[in-house]
Design a protein around this motif. Structure first.
Motif, short mmCIF file in Angstrom:
data_model
loop_
_atom_site.label_atom_id
_atom_site.label_comp_id
_atom_site.label_asym_id
_atom_site.label_seq_id
_atom_site.Cartn_x
_atom_site.Cartn_y
_atom_site.Cartn_z
N ILE A 24 -4.23 22.02 3.79
CA ILE A 24 -4.49 21.07 2.71
C ILE A 24 -3.28 20.97 1.78
N ASP A 25 -2.55 22.06 1.58
CA ASP A 25 -1.35 22.00 0.76
C ASP A 25 -0.31 21.07 1.37
N LYS A 26 -0.18 21.10 2.69
CA LYS A 26 0.75 20.20 3.37
C LYS A 26 0.33 18.74 3.16
N MET A 27 -0.98 18.47 3.28
CA MET A 27 -1.47 17.10 3.11
C MET A 27 -1.34 16.64 1.65
N ILE A 28 -1.56 17.56 0.73
CA ILE A 28 -1.40 17.23 -0.70
C ILE A 28 0.04 16.84 -1.00
N ASP A 29 0.98 17.58 -0.44
CA ASP A 29 2.39 17.26 -0.66
C ASP A 29 2.76 15.91 -0.05
N LEU A 30 2.21 15.63 1.14
CA LEU A 30 2.51 14.36 1.80
C LEU A 30 1.92 13.17 1.04
N ALA A 31 0.78 13.37 0.39
CA ALA A 31 0.15 12.28 -0.36
C ALA A 31 0.68 12.20 -1.79
N GLY A 32 1.48 13.19 -2.19
CA GLY A 32 1.92 13.30 -3.57
C GLY A 32 3.16 12.48 -3.89
N ALA A 33 3.97 13.02 -4.80
CA ALA A 33 5.07 12.27 -5.38
C ALA A 33 6.11 11.85 -4.34
N LEU A 39 0.83 -1.19 0.00
CA LEU A 39 0.00 0.00 0.00
C LEU A 39 0.88 1.26 0.00
N ARG A 40 0.37 2.32 -0.59
CA ARG A 40 1.04 3.62 -0.48
C ARG A 40 0.73 4.19 0.90
N LYS A 41 1.73 4.69 1.60
CA LYS A 41 1.53 5.26 2.93
C LYS A 41 1.88 6.74 2.94
N VAL A 42 1.01 7.54 3.53
CA VAL A 42 1.30 8.96 3.70
C VAL A 42 2.31 9.11 4.84
N PRO A 43 3.45 9.72 4.60
CA PRO A 43 4.46 9.88 5.67
C PRO A 43 3.89 10.63 6.88
N GLY A 44 4.09 10.04 8.05
CA GLY A 44 3.67 10.70 9.27
C GLY A 44 2.19 10.63 9.57
N CYS A 45 1.45 9.89 8.76
CA CYS A 45 -0.01 9.80 8.97
C CYS A 45 -0.45 8.36 8.71
N GLY A 97 3.66 8.81 -2.96
CA GLY A 97 3.84 8.24 -4.29
C GLY A 97 2.65 8.44 -5.20
N GLY A 98 1.73 9.31 -4.80
CA GLY A 98 0.56 9.59 -5.63
C GLY A 98 0.73 10.87 -6.42
N THR A 99 -0.34 11.26 -7.10
CA THR A 99 -0.35 12.52 -7.84
C THR A 99 -0.44 13.69 -6.88
N ASN A 100 0.35 14.74 -7.12
CA ASN A 100 0.21 15.96 -6.34
C ASN A 100 -1.01 16.70 -6.89
N LEU A 101 -2.06 16.78 -6.09
CA LEU A 101 -3.34 17.30 -6.58
C LEU A 101 -3.37 18.82 -6.73
N ARG A 102 -2.26 19.46 -6.46
CA ARG A 102 -2.14 20.91 -6.70
C ARG A 102 -1.29 21.17 -7.94
N THR A 103 -0.07 20.63 -7.96
CA THR A 103 0.82 20.90 -9.08
C THR A 103 0.37 20.21 -10.37
N CYS A 104 -0.45 19.17 -10.24
CA CYS A 104 -0.93 18.49 -11.45
C CYS A 104 -1.81 19.41 -12.29
N VAL A 105 -2.43 20.40 -11.64
CA VAL A 105 -3.26 21.36 -12.37
C VAL A 105 -2.37 22.17 -13.32
N VAL A 106 -1.21 22.59 -12.84
CA VAL A 106 -0.28 23.35 -13.66
C VAL A 106 0.28 22.47 -14.79
#
Length: 278
Positions: free
Chosen positions: A169-178, A3-9, A184-193
């Motif tokens: 939410i930006d902190k959580m997005i980064d933790l769940a992102g690349a 499973l993908r794990k969010v660091p620290g959560c 190891g997931g998609t960064n749901l903020r930078t993917c828009v750019v």
């Protein structure tokens, strides 16, 4: 599959079958959130919830309240596992769960102050640094990669209390992102750019498809910012009020989505650098 794990959560994501992956994580209480599947027989004893997020959009919005309700009465070690064959909706759920759990952590820290176990100034300094100060800029950051989209800036201007929610939410997005910093997931903020750049380089039907994905990604991030603000506002009451009611009290938010994001579906041109009506 791991499973993908969010660091620290204590939040994870993966696709069915989950049993082998869950067997590898700590032996704590688990909650399974099924986005596009049913709980497998080997995990029938594990509490599970349906959160049928769209592949690209943050809909139905009721899924956010399902996550909050499930997490609200749980201990901080309870593990949330999001199951989806598509990565983006799983990451969306993971970010939402991380935000809700983060506010529970803040509550727990402040409760220790009330009990006389920790000092208030020390505790508030940790809360501020961990949850209320933006992540440091990266070398290639721009206003857009930091989520400073016109429609989001308009939201913060209208509801200033949203700013602290955006930071969370930006902190959580980064933790769940690349990876390696994130799960190891998609960064749901930078993917828009990234989608804007891909759309600009495309043509014909491919450009139309990418434009739709871009607008969906912008809407998804916009509602995540709203959810972050909701968590900071309602978290201290352990989410006495729902996200749906929070949005209803701010009915202009729906108008902003319709007139600042969805309206562009009917227009030929769109750019994140344009001033969006709000």
């Amino acid at each position: 599959m791991d499973l993908r794990k969010v660091p620290g959560c204590h939040v994870y994501g993966g696709a069915t079958p989950l049993a082998a992956g869950i067997a590898k994580i700590p032996k704590e209480r688990n909650l399974i959130f099924n986005i596009d599947s049913e709980t497998e027989d080997a995990l029938k004893e594990v509490p599970s919830f349906k959160v049928p997020f769209d592949k690209e959009r943050p809909l139905p919005l009721e899924c956010f309240d399902t996550i909050v309700k499930a997490v609200a009465e749980e201990g901080d070690k309870t593990q949330c596992v999001f199951s989806s064959k598509d990565e983006i909706p799983a990451t969306l759920g993971m970010v939402a769960a991380c935000a809700a759990k983060s506010v529970q952590t803040i509550n727990k820290m402040r409760a220790l102050v009330e009990e006389g176990i920790t000092e208030k100034d020390w505790t508030e300094a940790i809360v501020k640094k961990t949850f209320e100060e933006p992540n440091p800029d990266k070398p290639n950051d721009t206003p857009l990669t930091k989520g400073e989209f016109d429609i989001v800036k308009a939201l913060v201007a209208k509801y200033p209390e949203v700013q602290v929610g955006k930071i969370l939410i930006d902190k959580m997005i980064d933790l769940a992102g690349a990876a390696p910093e994130g799960a190891g997931g998609t960064n749901l903020r930078t993917c828009v750019v990234d989608l804007q750049a891909k759309m600009d380089a495309a043509s014909g039907e491919e450009q139309v498809l990418l434009k739709r994905q871009l607008l969906n990604g912008l809407e998804r991030y916009f509602y995540l910012v709203c959810f972050g603000a909701y968590c900071r506002k309602e978290g201290p009451t352990n989410f006495k009020n729902t996200f749906a009611s929070w949005l209803a009290e701010r009915d202009s938010i729906a108008d902003m989505v319709e007139n600042g994001i969805r309206v562009w579906e009917q227009m030929t041109f769109f750019s994140l650098s344009m001033t969006l009506p709000a």
